[in-house]
Scaffold this active site. Structure first.
Site, PDB file in Angstrom:
ATOM      1  CG  ASP A   1      -2.012  -1.083   1.090  1.00  0.00           C
ATOM      2  OD1 ASP A   1      -2.873  -0.956   0.209  1.00  0.00           O
ATOM      3  OD2 ASP A   1      -1.977  -2.054   1.865  1.00  0.00           O
TER       4      ASP A   1
ATOM      5  CD  GLU B   1       7.362   5.998  -1.646  1.00  0.00           C
ATOM      6  OE1 GLU B   1       8.128   5.947  -2.628  1.00  0.00           O
ATOM      7  OE2 GLU B   1       7.753   5.772  -0.480  1.00  0.00           O
TER       8      GLU B   1
ATOM      9  N   GLY C   1       0.137  -5.353   3.941  1.00  0.00           N
ATOM     10  CA  GLY C   1      -1.306  -5.241   4.097  1.00  0.00           C
ATOM     11  C   GLY C   1      -2.084  -5.679   2.870  1.00  0.00           C
TER      12      GLY C   1
END
Length: 315
Positions: free
Chosen positions: A66, A71, A103
């Site tokens: 994530d 970014e 995640g």
């Protein structure tokens, strides 16, 4: 179509670096030639994305977790000036994601499985959809004004503490994302002291709530699988705001899995709001930390806004 993968080799404790030759081969078998750029520092993915877009790349594939997604999304824009306008880079280019991080929450909004082959197939199918982008204007850790974009969830409170715990974790990441975030949440609950936060959504009234966690959601999941905003639609031009407030430790420990099932919204100390602009501030001297797509850049006060359909997602 010219494609370039922006790869975080440190994702998932280096698992992506070890798997990359095979992953790259699968991408190229499905898409044709895929150029590659590896990140080597914080926010390198944003810089590499801007370079790719200015070089004429038509599809940027974010490969990591994530945080890498975040970014890369920031790379679709010029670095934002706090309070200033949003300047897009590479008009017409699309974003894809191939998630192998701790995640993997953003892909879950689209019901996507975590297996590499399944994700490559989704990218290759070429389904294009508009994707809203959130923006946060906030205070950086050094006290300076800052701004950042997000596509999944920005939050504050316990989640800001948890994010820092996750980023420090080493041993628990060996047991997968869900366990890592659960362990970090327990540590965060022990550290965080609920703070009264003043919030306003759009032109609504100011609300004073003793916040445990407030999540400003474009996507539906965060924290390694917590189904925090089941109603969120990342292409409807709105942000869903879920506020868990005035909860003691017993409230939080009673049925802790409710949020993974998306059933926490039935609880009396959980509030749902919806809008396009969210303002939040804490009392002077209080430190309420932010979590932006799994990154930990700063603290309140903050203003969250939505940029409807700012990107095109191929996924």
């Amino acid at each position: 179509m010219r494609a370039r993968a922006i790869v975080n080799p440190n994702s998932s404790r280096g698992r992506l670096a070890r798997a990359w030759p095979e992953v790259h081969a699968r991408l190229q078998a499905a898409l044709g030639p895929v150029e590659v750029a590896f990140t080597d520092a914080p926010m390198a993915a944003a810089r590499l994305t801007r370079e790719a877009l200015r070089d004429g790349v038509e599809l940027v594939i974010a490969c990591g977790g994530d945080g890498t997604n975040n970014e890369v999304v920031n790379g679709f824009f010029e670095p934002p000036v706090p309070g200033g306008p949003d300047v897009r880079v590479g008009e017409g280019a699309a974003l894809s994601i191939l998630m192998l991080g701790t995640g993997g929450d953003f892909r879950k909004t689209f019901g996507a499985a975590g297996e590499v082959d399944a994700q490559v197939r989704r990218i290759a199918e070429g389904t294009l959809r508009p994707l809203d982008v959130g923006r946060v204007d906030y205070v950086a850790d050094d006290g300076s004004p800052a701004a950042r974009y997000f596509i999944n969830i920005a939050s504050f409170g316990v989640s800001g503490v948890v994010d820092r715990e996750v980023n420090k974790a080493r041993l628990t990441k060996l047991f997968g994302g869900t366990f890592t975030y659960f362990a970090a949440t327990v540590r965060g609950l022990l550290r965080y002291r609920p703070t009264e936060v003043v919030m306003r959504v759009d032109d609504g009234p100011e609300l004073k709530l003793v916040v445990n966690t407030a999540a400003v959601c474009n996507g539906r999941y965060f924290g390694g699988g917590m189904h925090v905003a089941p109603m969120a639609d990342p292409s409807d031009g709105r942000l869903e705001v879920i506020v868990m407030h005035d909860m003691g430790i017993l409230d939080l420990l009673k049925d802790p899995n409710a949020i993974y099932r998306g059933e926490h919204l039935q609880k009396p100390k959980v509030r749902h709001l919806s809008g396009t602009r969210v303002e939040a501030r804490a009392p002077a001297g209080a430190e309420v930390l932010l979590d932006i797509d799994g990154e930990a850049p700063g603290r309140l006060p903050a203003t969250f806004t939505v940029l409807p359909g700012a990107l095109t997602l191929r996924y």
